[in-house]
Enzyme design. Structure first.
Site, PDB file in Angstrom:
ATOM      1  CE  LYS A  15      -2.967  -3.910 -10.547  1.00  0.00           C
ATOM      2  NZ  LYS A  15      -2.946  -4.235 -11.966  1.00  0.00           N
ATOM      3  CG  ASP A  22      -4.149  -0.386 -16.415  1.00  0.00           C
ATOM      4  OD1 ASP A  22      -3.294  -0.236 -15.522  1.00  0.00           O
ATOM      5  OD2 ASP A  22      -4.794  -1.437 -16.592  1.00  0.00           O
ATOM      6  CD  GLN A  42      -3.477  -7.568 -13.425  1.00  0.00           C
ATOM      7  OE1 GLN A  42      -3.954  -6.546 -12.940  1.00  0.00           O
ATOM      8  NE2 GLN A  42      -2.181  -7.766 -13.519  1.00  0.00           N
TER       9      GLN A  42
END
Ligand code: GUN
Length: 283
Positions: free
Chosen positions: A53, A120, A97
């Protein structure tokens, strides 16, 4: 018949060129798009995902902040850092994460992220917006899958779409997105009876369970579009998906490989959401 492969690397490369242009346009207006990524713990797979990422940001001209905490960190430390990032006008996207160590209340962590920076799409407000058919941030993996289906002009209205897996990250938002495009959606899970009965009816089959090669060719309708979201490691250390690629490709019409399928698209859509968050703040 051998299925045509949907190349996630090639599609990502095309989309990321467009993203780099959007990042440059933001910079020309004095805005440096920025994503903050938080990793807790030492899980090797999560470390790889986070590194990918951050590298994706660098290549697209997006600034990234990368905070890593040991697995025994006090949750209060992470909450304090999220509050700091929420308040920082130079940060446009925040990603924690998953999965988090068991001591963490993962739902509370996701709710602590400001909804307008939740790239997200996991905050309850953003989940609710997606449910209502008015998404603000679309979760990155299902978003990437939709882009792959669109790139191949896969017919969606009226199609039988079967999703195997009901996670908050993939299965549930995937169902909402396919429903919004007028598919007839079935979501299968670990308690589903006769999985093959469902999967063999699928014009579009999305496998997102996290079990190596559990969907074999004899579970697939001839000509179906098969999307493999799984990333598993075999005993000999190789990456493989939830679909048994070799037998599935003989039956399917279109199929995504692992690696090089959905994985790169997830990161591409994260970069897309980050730019979107920054662009929304432009006067
Ligand atoms: N862990 C596995 N997939 C994801 C994802 O899309 N976002 C985050 N934050 N964690 C994940």
């Amino acid at each position: 018949m051998s299925a045509r492969i949907i190349d996630g690397n090639a599609l990502s490369a095309k989309l990321r060129d467009q993203l780099a242009a959007r990042a440059a346009a933001l910079k020309a207006r004095g805005v440096i798009p920025c994503l903050a990524v938080i990793l807790v713990g030492e899980d090797p797979a999560s470390q790889v995902y986070v590194r990918n990422k951050v590298n994706g940001c660098d290549k697209a001209g997006i600034r990234s902040l990368h905070d890593v905490y040991a697995s025994d960190v006090e949750p209060a430390v992470v909450f304090a850092r999220i509050a700091e990032l929420n308040a920082d006008p130079g940060v446009h996207g925040i990603l924690v994460q998953l999965s988090l160590p068991a001591r963490f209340d993962a739902a509370a962590v996701l709710e602590a992220i400001a909804p307008e920076k939740d790239v997200d799409g996991f905050h309850a407000e953003n989940v609710g917006a997606l449910m209502q058919g008015k998404p603000r941030f679309i979760p990155c993996t299902p978003y990437g899958v939709m882009k792959m289906l669109e790139s191949e002009n896969v017919p969606l209205p009226g199609a039988e779409a079967v999703i195997v897996g009901r996670s908050n990250i993939v299965g549930k938002p995937m169902a909402m997105l396919l429903l919004a495009r007028n598919c007839t959606v079935t979501v299968c899970h670990s308690q589903s009876q006769d999985l093959g009965f469902h999967t063999r009816r699928a014009d579009i089959l999305v496998a997102a369970v996290g079990r190596a090669r559990m969907i074999a060719g004899d579970m697939i309708k001839p000509g179906a579009t098969v999307i493999d979201v799984g990333i598993n490691r075999t005993a000999d250390g190789k990456l493989c998906g939830d679909v048994d690629f070799e037998s599935a490709r003989e039956v399917a019409g279109l199929i995504t490989p692992v690696p090089g399928g959905v994985g790169p698209m997830t990161i591409t859509m994260l970069l897309t959401n980050t730019l979107e968050a920054a662009e929304r703040l432009l006067p």
